[in-house]
Design a protein around this motif. Structure first.
Motif, short mmCIF file in Angstrom:
data_model
loop_
_atom_site.label_atom_id
_atom_site.label_comp_id
_atom_site.label_asym_id
_atom_site.label_seq_id
_atom_site.Cartn_x
_atom_site.Cartn_y
_atom_site.Cartn_z
N GLY A 9 4.94 -1.35 4.45
CA GLY A 9 6.03 -0.61 5.09
C GLY A 9 6.76 0.38 4.20
N VAL A 10 6.32 0.55 2.97
CA VAL A 10 6.97 1.48 2.05
C VAL A 10 6.39 2.87 2.24
CG1 VAL A 10 7.42 2.02 -0.37
CG2 VAL A 10 7.42 -0.35 0.39
N THR A 11 7.24 3.85 2.53
CA THR A 11 6.82 5.23 2.71
C THR A 11 7.13 6.02 1.45
OG1 THR A 11 7.25 5.11 5.08
CG2 THR A 11 7.10 7.31 4.12
N LYS A 12 6.10 6.75 0.97
CA LYS A 12 6.25 7.54 -0.25
C LYS A 12 5.53 8.86 -0.09
CE LYS A 12 6.76 3.77 -3.48
NZ LYS A 12 6.40 3.24 -4.77
N ASP A 13 5.91 9.80 -0.92
CA ASP A 13 5.20 11.06 -1.03
C ASP A 13 3.82 10.76 -1.61
OD1 ASP A 13 5.30 14.13 -1.18
OD2 ASP A 13 4.71 13.52 -3.21
N PHE A 14 2.78 11.41 -1.05
CA PHE A 14 1.41 11.16 -1.49
C PHE A 14 1.27 11.40 -2.99
CE2 PHE A 14 -2.99 12.53 -2.20
CZ PHE A 14 -3.66 11.43 -1.69
N LEU A 17 2.87 8.55 -4.99
CA LEU A 17 2.03 7.35 -4.93
C LEU A 17 0.84 7.48 -5.87
CD1 LEU A 17 1.57 4.59 -3.64
CD2 LEU A 17 0.33 5.74 -1.81
N CYS A 18 0.22 8.66 -5.87
CA CYS A 18 -0.91 8.90 -6.78
C CYS A 18 -0.48 8.74 -8.23
CB CYS A 18 -1.48 10.30 -6.56
SG CYS A 18 -2.43 10.48 -5.05
N GLN A 19 0.67 9.31 -8.57
CA GLN A 19 1.17 9.22 -9.93
C GLN A 19 1.43 7.76 -10.32
OE1 GLN A 19 4.79 11.39 -10.62
NE2 GLN A 19 4.54 11.34 -12.82
N GLU A 20 2.06 7.01 -9.42
CA GLU A 20 2.35 5.60 -9.69
C GLU A 20 1.09 4.77 -9.88
OE1 GLU A 20 4.80 4.20 -6.51
OE2 GLU A 20 6.52 5.40 -7.13
N ARG A 21 0.04 5.12 -9.16
CA ARG A 21 -1.22 4.36 -9.23
C ARG A 21 -2.18 4.89 -10.30
NH1 ARG A 21 -1.63 1.46 -4.21
NH2 ARG A 21 0.51 0.77 -3.90
N GLY A 22 -1.76 5.90 -11.04
CA GLY A 22 -2.57 6.41 -12.14
C GLY A 22 -3.72 7.32 -11.74
N ALA A 43 -7.30 4.92 1.09
CA ALA A 43 -7.70 5.89 0.08
C ALA A 43 -8.03 5.12 -1.20
CB ALA A 43 -6.60 6.91 -0.19
N PRO A 44 -9.08 5.56 -1.91
CA PRO A 44 -9.41 4.87 -3.16
C PRO A 44 -8.26 4.96 -4.16
CG PRO A 44 -10.69 6.90 -2.91
CD PRO A 44 -9.94 6.68 -1.64
N LEU A 45 -8.07 3.90 -4.89
CA LEU A 45 -7.02 3.76 -5.89
C LEU A 45 -5.63 3.63 -5.29
CD1 LEU A 45 -8.26 6.47 -8.43
CD2 LEU A 45 -8.76 4.03 -8.47
N LEU A 46 -5.48 3.91 -3.99
CA LEU A 46 -4.17 3.81 -3.33
C LEU A 46 -4.09 2.63 -2.38
CD1 LEU A 46 -3.58 7.60 -2.54
CD2 LEU A 46 -2.88 6.29 -4.56
N GLY A 47 -5.21 2.23 -1.81
CA GLY A 47 -5.22 1.08 -0.92
C GLY A 47 -5.10 1.43 0.55
N PHE A 48 -4.67 0.44 1.33
CA PHE A 48 -4.56 0.58 2.77
C PHE A 48 -3.20 1.14 3.18
CE2 PHE A 48 -7.88 -2.64 2.42
CZ PHE A 48 -8.81 -2.13 3.30
N PHE A 49 -3.21 1.89 4.28
CA PHE A 49 -1.99 2.44 4.85
C PHE A 49 -1.75 1.78 6.22
CE2 PHE A 49 -3.84 6.05 2.38
CZ PHE A 49 -2.95 5.99 1.33
#
Length: 74
Positions: A9-14, A17-22, A43-49
């Motif tokens: 349920g957490v909404t973030k800027d794409f 999110l990419c930066q946080e996940r490396g 999305a790979p490295l980001l997980g399920f939406f």
């Protein structure tokens, strides 16, 4: 600038999110996003939406997405 919502349920800027996940900056515009009915699902490295919620709630065997980045040395 696109925003995505994770299954928790957490909404973030794409980009955030990419930066946080490396996710390296040069992959971000090429990162494949699995969609269903126009909704991002995974999305790979980001997980399920949240678009994946109906599929994650069902029992039985499911599909496990897998992505391998291209070899940049070739």
């Amino acid at each position: 600038g696109e925003r995505v919502t994770s299954v928790n349920g957490v909404t973030k800027d794409f980009g955030q999110l990419c930066q946080e996940r490396g996710v390296p900056p040069w992959w971000r515009d090429r990162l494949p996003i699995l969609e269903h009915a126009g909704e991002p699902v995974w999305a790979p490295l980001l997980g399920f939406f949240t678009g994946a919620a109906p599929y994650l709630a069902t029992s039985g065997e499911g599909v496990t997405p897998y992505w391998q980045p291209p070899n940049c040395a070739e």
